[in-house]
Design a protein around this motif. Structure first.
Motif, PDB file in Angstrom:
ATOM      1  N   TYR A  87       0.837  -1.200   0.000  1.00 58.07           N
ATOM      2  CA  TYR A  87       0.000   0.000   0.000  1.00 58.07           C
ATOM      3  C   TYR A  87       0.872   1.250   0.000  1.00 58.07           C
ATOM      4  CZ  TYR A  87      -3.732   3.282   0.978  1.00 58.07           C
ATOM      5  OH  TYR A  87      -4.611   4.321   0.886  1.00 58.07           O
ATOM      6  N   LEU A  88       1.900   1.266   0.832  1.00 55.00           N
ATOM      7  CA  LEU A  88       2.799   2.415   0.890  1.00 55.00           C
ATOM      8  C   LEU A  88       3.506   2.627  -0.447  1.00 55.00           C
ATOM      9  CD1 LEU A  88       4.292   1.857   4.457  1.00 55.00           C
ATOM     10  CD2 LEU A  88       2.531   3.509   3.772  1.00 55.00           C
ATOM     11  N   ALA A  89       3.884   1.549  -1.120  1.00 54.04           N
ATOM     12  CA  ALA A  89       4.557   1.644  -2.418  1.00 54.04           C
ATOM     13  C   ALA A  89       3.625   2.199  -3.498  1.00 54.04           C
ATOM     14  CB  ALA A  89       5.084   0.272  -2.835  1.00 54.04           C
ATOM     15  N   ALA A  90       2.324   2.038  -3.317  1.00 63.93           N
ATOM     16  CA  ALA A  90       1.356   2.531  -4.304  1.00 63.93           C
ATOM     17  C   ALA A  90       1.270   4.058  -4.297  1.00 63.93           C
ATOM     18  CB  ALA A  90      -0.022   1.926  -4.050  1.00 63.93           C
ATOM     19  N   GLY A  91       1.763   4.697  -3.245  1.00 66.60           N
ATOM     20  CA  GLY A  91       1.736   6.154  -3.172  1.00 66.60           C
ATOM     21  C   GLY A  91       0.378   6.736  -2.826  1.00 66.60           C
ATOM     22  N   LEU A  92      -0.502   5.920  -2.310  1.00 73.54           N
ATOM     23  CA  LEU A  92      -1.838   6.386  -1.935  1.00 73.54           C
ATOM     24  C   LEU A  92      -1.797   6.994  -0.536  1.00 73.54           C
ATOM     25  CD1 LEU A  92      -3.834   3.342  -3.298  1.00 73.54           C
ATOM     26  CD2 LEU A  92      -3.703   5.634  -4.293  1.00 73.54           C
ATOM     27  N   PRO A  93      -2.742   7.897  -0.228  1.00 69.19           N
ATOM     28  CA  PRO A  93      -2.729   8.548   1.089  1.00 69.19           C
ATOM     29  C   PRO A  93      -3.161   7.595   2.201  1.00 69.19           C
ATOM     30  CG  PRO A  93      -4.690   9.167  -0.109  1.00 69.19           C
ATOM     31  CD  PRO A  93      -3.838   8.370  -1.068  1.00 69.19           C
ATOM     32  N   ALA A  94      -2.754   7.949   3.403  1.00 65.34           N
ATOM     33  CA  ALA A  94      -3.206   7.195   4.570  1.00 65.34           C
ATOM     34  C   ALA A  94      -4.699   7.438   4.761  1.00 65.34           C
ATOM     35  CB  ALA A  94      -2.431   7.646   5.803  1.00 65.34           C
ATOM     36  N   ALA A  95      -5.376   6.468   5.312  1.00 62.76           N
ATOM     37  CA  ALA A  95      -6.820   6.596   5.531  1.00 62.76           C
ATOM     38  C   ALA A  95      -7.086   7.366   6.812  1.00 62.76           C
ATOM     39  CB  ALA A  95      -7.440   5.206   5.622  1.00 62.76           C
ATOM     40  N   PRO A  96      -8.183   8.048   6.960  1.00 66.85           N
ATOM     41  CA  PRO A  96      -9.182   8.278   5.921  1.00 66.85           C
ATOM     42  C   PRO A  96      -8.736   9.388   4.979  1.00 66.85           C
ATOM     43  CG  PRO A  96      -9.869   9.376   7.916  1.00 66.85           C
ATOM     44  CD  PRO A  96      -8.589   8.647   8.234  1.00 66.85           C
ATOM     45  N   ALA A  97      -9.117   9.245   3.740  1.00 70.31           N
ATOM     46  CA  ALA A  97      -8.774  10.248   2.736  1.00 70.31           C
ATOM     47  C   ALA A  97      -9.820  10.232   1.634  1.00 70.31           C
ATOM     48  CB  ALA A  97      -7.404   9.974   2.145  1.00 70.31           C
ATOM     49  N   VAL A  98      -9.907  11.351   0.923  1.00 70.50           N
ATOM     50  CA  VAL A  98     -10.793  11.462  -0.228  1.00 70.50           C
ATOM     51  C   VAL A  98      -9.934  11.913  -1.398  1.00 70.50           C
ATOM     52  CG1 VAL A  98     -12.759  12.683  -1.226  1.00 70.50           C
ATOM     53  CG2 VAL A  98     -12.785  12.076   1.190  1.00 70.50           C
ATOM     54  N   MET A  99     -10.046  11.186  -2.502  1.00 71.01           N
ATOM     55  CA  MET A  99      -9.303  11.549  -3.709  1.00 71.01           C
ATOM     56  C   MET A  99     -10.273  11.803  -4.842  1.00 71.01           C
ATOM     57  SD  MET A  99      -6.014   8.993  -3.610  1.00 71.01           S
ATOM     58  CE  MET A  99      -5.176   9.855  -4.940  1.00 71.01           C
ATOM     59  N   VAL A 100      -9.925  12.755  -5.690  1.00 68.64           N
ATOM     60  CA  VAL A 100     -10.651  13.017  -6.924  1.00 68.64           C
ATOM     61  C   VAL A 100      -9.628  12.790  -8.028  1.00 68.64           C
ATOM     62  CG1 VAL A 100     -11.893  14.716  -8.303  1.00 68.64           C
ATOM     63  CG2 VAL A 100     -12.147  14.715  -5.814  1.00 68.64           C
ATOM     64  N   ASP A 113      -6.508  11.709  -9.296  1.00 73.15           N
ATOM     65  CA  ASP A 113      -5.233  11.453  -8.615  1.00 73.15           C
ATOM     66  C   ASP A 113      -4.871  12.550  -7.613  1.00 73.15           C
ATOM     67  OD1 ASP A 113      -4.789  13.428 -10.478  1.00 73.15           O
ATOM     68  OD2 ASP A 113      -2.905  12.618 -11.212  1.00 73.15           O
ATOM     69  N   GLU A 114      -5.824  13.422  -7.286  1.00 71.50           N
ATOM     70  CA  GLU A 114      -5.587  14.534  -6.370  1.00 71.50           C
ATOM     71  C   GLU A 114      -6.226  14.255  -5.016  1.00 71.50           C
ATOM     72  OE1 GLU A 114      -6.353  19.358  -6.131  1.00 71.50           O
ATOM     73  OE2 GLU A 114      -6.854  18.292  -7.972  1.00 71.50           O
ATOM     74  N   ILE A 115      -5.450  14.446  -3.960  1.00 70.75           N
ATOM     75  CA  ILE A 115      -5.981  14.266  -2.612  1.00 70.75           C
ATOM     76  C   ILE A 115      -6.830  15.488  -2.266  1.00 70.75           C
ATOM     77  CG2 ILE A 115      -5.429  14.009  -0.169  1.00 70.75           C
ATOM     78  CD1 ILE A 115      -2.795  12.682  -1.062  1.00 70.75           C
ATOM     79  N   ALA A 116      -8.115  15.260  -2.045  1.00 71.49           N
ATOM     80  CA  ALA A 116      -9.031  16.351  -1.718  1.00 71.49           C
ATOM     81  C   ALA A 116      -9.071  16.606  -0.222  1.00 71.49           C
ATOM     82  CB  ALA A 116     -10.438  16.035  -2.224  1.00 71.49           C
ATOM     83  N   GLY A 117      -8.751  15.605   0.555  1.00 71.98           N
ATOM     84  CA  GLY A 117      -8.737  15.764   1.995  1.00 71.98           C
ATOM     85  C   GLY A 117      -8.228  14.504   2.638  1.00 71.98           C
ATOM     86  N   GLN A 118      -7.646  14.680   3.810  1.00 75.02           N
ATOM     87  CA  GLN A 118      -7.103  13.533   4.518  1.00 75.02           C
ATOM     88  C   GLN A 118      -7.277  13.751   6.009  1.00 75.02           C
ATOM     89  OE1 GLN A 118      -3.079  12.789   3.363  1.00 75.02           O
ATOM     90  NE2 GLN A 118      -2.924  10.918   4.513  1.00 75.02           N
ATOM     91  N   GLY A 119      -7.643  12.706   6.705  1.00 74.65           N
ATOM     92  CA  GLY A 119      -7.824  12.807   8.142  1.00 74.65           C
ATOM     93  C   GLY A 119      -9.258  13.154   8.496  1.00 74.65           C
ATOM     94  N   PRO A 120      -9.486  13.400   9.771  1.00 80.07           N
ATOM     95  CA  PRO A 120     -10.864  13.624  10.230  1.00 80.07           C
ATOM     96  C   PRO A 120     -11.464  14.961   9.804  1.00 80.07           C
ATOM     97  CG  PRO A 120      -9.318  13.899  12.023  1.00 80.07           C
ATOM     98  CD  PRO A 120      -8.533  13.391  10.851  1.00 80.07           C
ATOM     99  N   ALA A 121     -10.657  15.891   9.340  1.00 78.08           N
ATOM    100  CA  ALA A 121     -11.161  17.233   9.007  1.00 78.08           C
ATOM    101  C   ALA A 121     -11.245  17.439   7.492  1.00 78.08           C
ATOM    102  CB  ALA A 121     -10.268  18.293   9.642  1.00 78.08           C
ATOM    103  N   ILE A 122     -11.892  16.514   6.790  1.00 80.68           N
ATOM    104  CA  ILE A 122     -12.037  16.645   5.342  1.00 80.68           C
ATOM    105  C   ILE A 122     -13.099  17.703   5.075  1.00 80.68           C
ATOM    106  CG2 ILE A 122     -12.732  15.469   3.224  1.00 80.68           C
ATOM    107  CD1 ILE A 122     -11.623  12.874   4.508  1.00 80.68           C
ATOM    108  N   SER A 123     -12.725  18.735   4.349  1.00 87.19           N
ATOM    109  CA  SER A 123     -13.609  19.864   4.092  1.00 87.19           C
ATOM    110  C   SER A 123     -14.503  19.593   2.885  1.00 87.19           C
ATOM    111  CB  SER A 123     -12.764  21.119   3.843  1.00 87.19           C
ATOM    112  OG  SER A 123     -13.518  22.113   3.213  1.00 87.19           O
ATOM    113  N   GLU A 124     -15.808  19.705   3.089  1.00 91.38           N
ATOM    114  CA  GLU A 124     -16.753  19.518   1.992  1.00 91.38           C
ATOM    115  C   GLU A 124     -16.571  20.602   0.929  1.00 91.38           C
ATOM    116  OE1 GLU A 124     -21.540  19.337   1.416  1.00 91.38           O
ATOM    117  OE2 GLU A 124     -20.705  18.358   3.181  1.00 91.38           O
ATOM    118  N   GLU A 125     -16.246  21.811   1.360  1.00 96.12           N
ATOM    119  CA  GLU A 125     -16.036  22.912   0.415  1.00 96.12           C
ATOM    120  C   GLU A 125     -14.829  22.648  -0.478  1.00 96.12           C
ATOM    121  OE1 GLU A 125     -16.402  23.410   3.788  1.00 96.12           O
ATOM    122  OE2 GLU A 125     -18.492  24.072   3.698  1.00 96.12           O
TER     123      GLU A 125
END
Length: 70
Positions: A24-37, A39-51
């Motif tokens: 998983y680490l080699a894949a370059g994906l973010p640690a959970a929890p995260a939201v991606m759109v 290939d762009e990380i839109a938010g990571q961690g408990p404070a993912i902003s809806e805006e």
């Protein structure tokens, strides 16, 4: 957001051990929890902003920002 913008949504759930694995680490994906759109990380961690998420979705869909629509 998936319904508002008619997007496909994929939810990935893994065990803590899978998220910490070398593969998983080699894949370059973010640690959970995260939201991606794409290939762009839109938010990571408990404070993912809806805006911020909506801003990134609109950019990927080539839509004007919400600020320019007002």
């Amino acid at each position: 957001m998936g319904q508002k913008y008619d997007l496909g949504v994929e939810i990935v759930t893994k065990t803590r051990e899978e998220y910490q694995s070398a593969e998983y680490l080699a894949a370059g994906l973010p640690a959970a929890p995260a939201v991606m759109v794409e290939d762009e990380i839109a938010g990571q961690g408990p404070a993912i902003s809806e805006e911020k998420l909506e801003e990134i979705i609109r950019r990927h869909l080539d839509l004007p920002t919400l600020e320019t629509q007002e």
